[in-house]
Design a protein around this motif. Structure first.
Motif, mmCIF file in Angstrom:
data_model
loop_
_atom_site.group_PDB
_atom_site.id
_atom_site.type_symbol
_atom_site.label_atom_id
_atom_site.label_comp_id
_atom_site.label_asym_id
_atom_site.label_seq_id
_atom_site.Cartn_x
_atom_site.Cartn_y
_atom_site.Cartn_z
ATOM 1 N N ILE A 173 -32.269 -35.024 -37.809
ATOM 2 C CA ILE A 173 -31.116 -33.791 -38.259
ATOM 3 C C ILE A 173 -29.684 -34.498 -38.513
ATOM 4 N N ASN A 174 -29.276 -35.278 -37.434
ATOM 5 C CA ASN A 174 -27.958 -36.043 -37.610
ATOM 6 C C ASN A 174 -28.093 -36.886 -38.900
ATOM 7 N N GLN A 175 -29.046 -37.696 -39.223
ATOM 8 C CA GLN A 175 -28.962 -38.471 -40.352
ATOM 9 C C GLN A 175 -28.889 -37.717 -41.461
ATOM 10 N N GLN A 176 -29.737 -36.333 -41.602
ATOM 11 C CA GLN A 176 -29.445 -35.775 -42.817
ATOM 12 C C GLN A 176 -28.187 -35.055 -42.867
ATOM 13 N N LEU A 177 -27.467 -34.890 -41.752
ATOM 14 C CA LEU A 177 -26.133 -34.325 -41.889
ATOM 15 C C LEU A 177 -25.156 -35.402 -42.424
ATOM 16 N N TYR A 178 -25.334 -36.590 -41.906
ATOM 17 C CA TYR A 178 -24.605 -37.789 -42.150
ATOM 18 C C TYR A 178 -24.679 -38.019 -43.674
ATOM 19 N N LYS A 179 -25.755 -37.952 -44.330
ATOM 20 C CA LYS A 179 -26.032 -38.008 -45.665
ATOM 21 C C LYS A 179 -25.417 -36.871 -46.304
ATOM 22 N N LYS A 180 -25.744 -35.749 -46.174
ATOM 23 C CA LYS A 180 -25.194 -34.510 -46.685
ATOM 24 C C LYS A 180 -23.784 -34.555 -46.929
ATOM 25 N N TYR A 181 -23.013 -34.901 -45.937
ATOM 26 C CA TYR A 181 -21.504 -34.999 -45.948
ATOM 27 C C TYR A 181 -20.988 -36.544 -46.135
ATOM 28 N N ASN A 182 -21.723 -37.423 -46.772
ATOM 29 C CA ASN A 182 -21.444 -38.748 -47.305
ATOM 30 C C ASN A 182 -20.680 -39.423 -46.277
ATOM 31 N N LEU A 183 -21.224 -39.331 -45.086
ATOM 32 C CA LEU A 183 -20.319 -40.439 -44.010
ATOM 33 C C LEU A 183 -20.792 -41.858 -44.313
ATOM 34 N N THR A 184 -19.548 -42.654 -43.859
ATOM 35 C CA THR A 184 -19.638 -43.971 -44.315
ATOM 36 C C THR A 184 -20.494 -44.636 -43.119
ATOM 37 N N SER A 232 -30.468 -26.450 -32.601
ATOM 38 C CA SER A 232 -30.722 -27.754 -32.947
ATOM 39 C C SER A 232 -29.539 -28.333 -33.515
ATOM 40 N N TYR A 233 -28.573 -27.533 -34.486
ATOM 41 C CA TYR A 233 -27.423 -27.728 -34.925
ATOM 42 C C TYR A 233 -26.431 -28.048 -34.040
ATOM 43 N N ILE A 234 -26.320 -27.294 -32.961
ATOM 44 C CA ILE A 234 -25.327 -27.062 -31.882
ATOM 45 C C ILE A 234 -25.605 -28.358 -31.055
ATOM 46 N N ASN A 235 -26.612 -29.103 -30.949
ATOM 47 C CA ASN A 235 -27.151 -30.165 -30.356
ATOM 48 C C ASN A 235 -26.900 -31.503 -31.082
ATOM 49 N N THR A 236 -26.454 -31.614 -32.080
ATOM 50 C CA THR A 236 -26.500 -32.573 -33.177
ATOM 51 C C THR A 236 -25.106 -33.513 -32.696
ATOM 52 N N ARG A 237 -25.332 -34.666 -32.750
ATOM 53 C CA ARG A 237 -23.844 -35.582 -32.623
ATOM 54 C C ARG A 237 -22.878 -35.245 -33.938
ATOM 55 N N PHE A 238 -23.278 -34.823 -34.970
ATOM 56 C CA PHE A 238 -22.531 -34.554 -35.974
ATOM 57 C C PHE A 238 -21.806 -33.427 -35.393
ATOM 58 N N PHE A 239 -22.268 -32.234 -35.032
ATOM 59 C CA PHE A 239 -21.470 -30.806 -34.548
ATOM 60 C C PHE A 239 -20.672 -31.151 -33.360
ATOM 61 N N ARG A 240 -21.203 -32.010 -32.651
ATOM 62 C CA ARG A 240 -20.419 -32.045 -31.279
ATOM 63 C C ARG A 240 -19.171 -33.097 -31.461
ATOM 64 N N SER A 277 -36.780 -28.767 -38.574
ATOM 65 C CA SER A 277 -37.918 -28.823 -37.886
ATOM 66 C C SER A 277 -37.984 -30.537 -37.395
ATOM 67 N N ASP A 278 -37.015 -31.304 -37.998
ATOM 68 C CA ASP A 278 -36.932 -32.765 -37.693
ATOM 69 C C ASP A 278 -36.281 -32.862 -36.279
ATOM 70 N N SER A 279 -36.509 -33.921 -35.612
ATOM 71 C CA SER A 279 -35.777 -34.396 -34.451
ATOM 72 C C SER A 279 -34.236 -34.348 -34.567
ATOM 73 N N ILE A 280 -33.529 -34.095 -33.477
ATOM 74 C CA ILE A 280 -32.056 -33.726 -33.589
ATOM 75 C C ILE A 280 -31.476 -35.235 -34.020
ATOM 76 N N SER A 281 -32.289 -36.265 -33.872
ATOM 77 C CA SER A 281 -31.642 -37.672 -34.776
ATOM 78 C C SER A 281 -31.919 -37.774 -36.046
ATOM 79 N N GLU A 317 -26.358 -38.470 -27.274
ATOM 80 C CA GLU A 317 -27.631 -37.728 -27.810
ATOM 81 C C GLU A 317 -27.985 -36.755 -26.719
ATOM 82 N N MET A 318 -28.323 -35.918 -27.258
ATOM 83 C CA MET A 318 -28.881 -34.602 -26.539
ATOM 84 C C MET A 318 -30.214 -34.370 -27.191
#
Length: 108
Positions: free
Chosen positions: A82-93, A34-42, A76-80, A106-107
């Motif tokens: 998970i992306n939102q969680q990662l954006y928030k975790k790393y304080n992306l603007t 799931s992490y590898i499939n995120t836009r954040f990771f890619r 367990s969340d959707s890839i989308s 998106e994948m």
């Protein structure tokens, strides 16, 4: 589990996988995928990856995550989601998020 991850030296390096120390559960393997499939990771990989080769250095900016059930990310969340969680975790603007969403497909 993690057969496809074991096949790739790139993912092995990324995860610092040591078969003598690690015994990943199916849940952890699914969370890694799931992490590898995120836009954040890619996106973070794309900063350094300019060819099809995925040498160690292309993962320089990718933060290692906790893929267990104790993680601060709900894998367990959707890839989308998970992306939102990662954006928030790393304080992306908002501008950074818009850039990633526009430039990385998106994948799901």
């Amino acid at each position: 589990c993690c057969w496809s991850l074991r096949r790739s030296a790139h993912y092995l390096w990324l995860l610092r996988y040591d078969p003598e120390k690690h015994n990943f559960s199916e849940e952890v393997c699914n969370n890694i995928v799931s992490y590898i499939n995120t836009r954040f990771f890619r996106y973070l990989v794309s900063i350094k990856k300019k060819t099809q080769n995925g040498a160690r250095g292309v993962y320089q900016f990718v933060p290692i995550q906790d893929f267990s059930h104790n993680s601060d990310i709900d894998w367990s969340d959707s890839i989308s989601g998970i992306n939102q969680q990662l954006y928030k975790k790393y304080n992306l603007t908002d501008q950074e998020i818009i850039f990633i969403e526009k430039n990385i497909q998106e994948m799901e």
